[in-house]
Scaffold this motif. Structure first.
Motif, PDB file in Angstrom:
ATOM      1  N   ARG A 144       0.954  -1.163   0.001  1.00 52.37           N
ATOM      2  CA  ARG A 144       0.124   0.075  -0.141  1.00 52.37           C
ATOM      3  C   ARG A 144       0.817   1.218  -0.006  1.00 52.37           C
ATOM      4  NH1 ARG A 144      -3.134   1.332   5.183  1.00 52.37           N
ATOM      5  NH2 ARG A 144      -1.691   2.687   5.440  1.00 52.37           N
ATOM      6  N   GLU A 191      -4.446   5.294  -2.990  1.00 58.54           N
ATOM      7  CA  GLU A 191      -5.685   6.031  -3.023  1.00 58.54           C
ATOM      8  C   GLU A 191      -5.018   7.379  -3.426  1.00 58.54           C
ATOM      9  OE1 GLU A 191      -8.847   8.031  -0.122  1.00 58.54           O
ATOM     10  OE2 GLU A 191      -8.796   5.788  -0.213  1.00 58.54           O
ATOM     11  N   LYS A 242      -9.168   5.077  -5.909  1.00 62.06           N
ATOM     12  CA  LYS A 242      -8.420   4.028  -5.569  1.00 62.06           C
ATOM     13  C   LYS A 242      -7.869   3.246  -6.895  1.00 62.06           C
ATOM     14  CE  LYS A 242     -10.532   3.144  -1.029  1.00 62.06           C
ATOM     15  NZ  LYS A 242     -11.452   2.103  -0.307  1.00 62.06           N
ATOM     16  N   ARG A 246      -4.821   0.079  -8.602  1.00 62.08           N
ATOM     17  CA  ARG A 246      -4.187  -1.182  -8.176  1.00 62.08           C
ATOM     18  C   ARG A 246      -3.164  -1.397  -9.519  1.00 62.08           C
ATOM     19  NH1 ARG A 246      -6.931  -4.751  -5.585  1.00 62.08           N
ATOM     20  NH2 ARG A 246      -5.045  -6.361  -5.874  1.00 62.08           N
TER      21      ARG A 246
END
Length: 140
Positions: free
Chosen positions: A62, A100, A125, A127
């Protein structure tokens, strides 16, 4: 020549906090500092970039923030910081990176290969699959 240093925990926070607070605006501190990896980028002896990330759930990285000193933006320094974070996260076992970001930074992260997963209240968000090859776009 640019160099990057990773420091885990509170010492990383102490190393990066002045530039981090200047770039991101104000004193930023939370109880996760001790569990985070901090990256500091240098041009010779000048700090020019900072970032913070965690490896959570053993395979997920993260990224909390990336900050580049204003006079080094648009010179692929951010690309190098993201690549360094991803490489470090992979070495720690991460297979996916999540983050984010404010909508204003979407083009940067899309350029880096991140895909939108959810949007709410001016934040998105994203990824990225770290098992796929990623090259520094500033280097090719």
């Amino acid at each position: 020549m640019l160099e990057f240093t990773f420091v885990y925990g509170e010492n990383g926070y102490l190393l990066s906090k002045d530039l981090r607070n200047k770039i991101l605006g104000g004193e930023l501190f939370d109880n996760m500092e001790k569990e985070a990896y901090h990256i500091v980028g240098y041009d010779k002896t000048d700090q020019i970039a900072v970032g913070r990330f965690f490896v959570k759930a053993e395979t997920v990285c993260r990224i909390d923030f990336v900050g580049i000193r204003e006079d080094y933006r648009r010179q692929y320094v951010g690309d190098l910081v993201i690549k360094a974070i991803e490489d470090k996260a992979k070495s720690l076992g991460a297979k996916t990176a999540v983050l984010e970001t404010p909508d204003a930074a979407l083009p940067f992260f899309e350029f880096e290969g991140y895909e939108r997963t959810e949007t709410a209240e001016g934040k998105t968000k994203m990824r990225k699959d770290l098992t796929k090859e990623h090259k520094c776009r500033g280097c090719v």
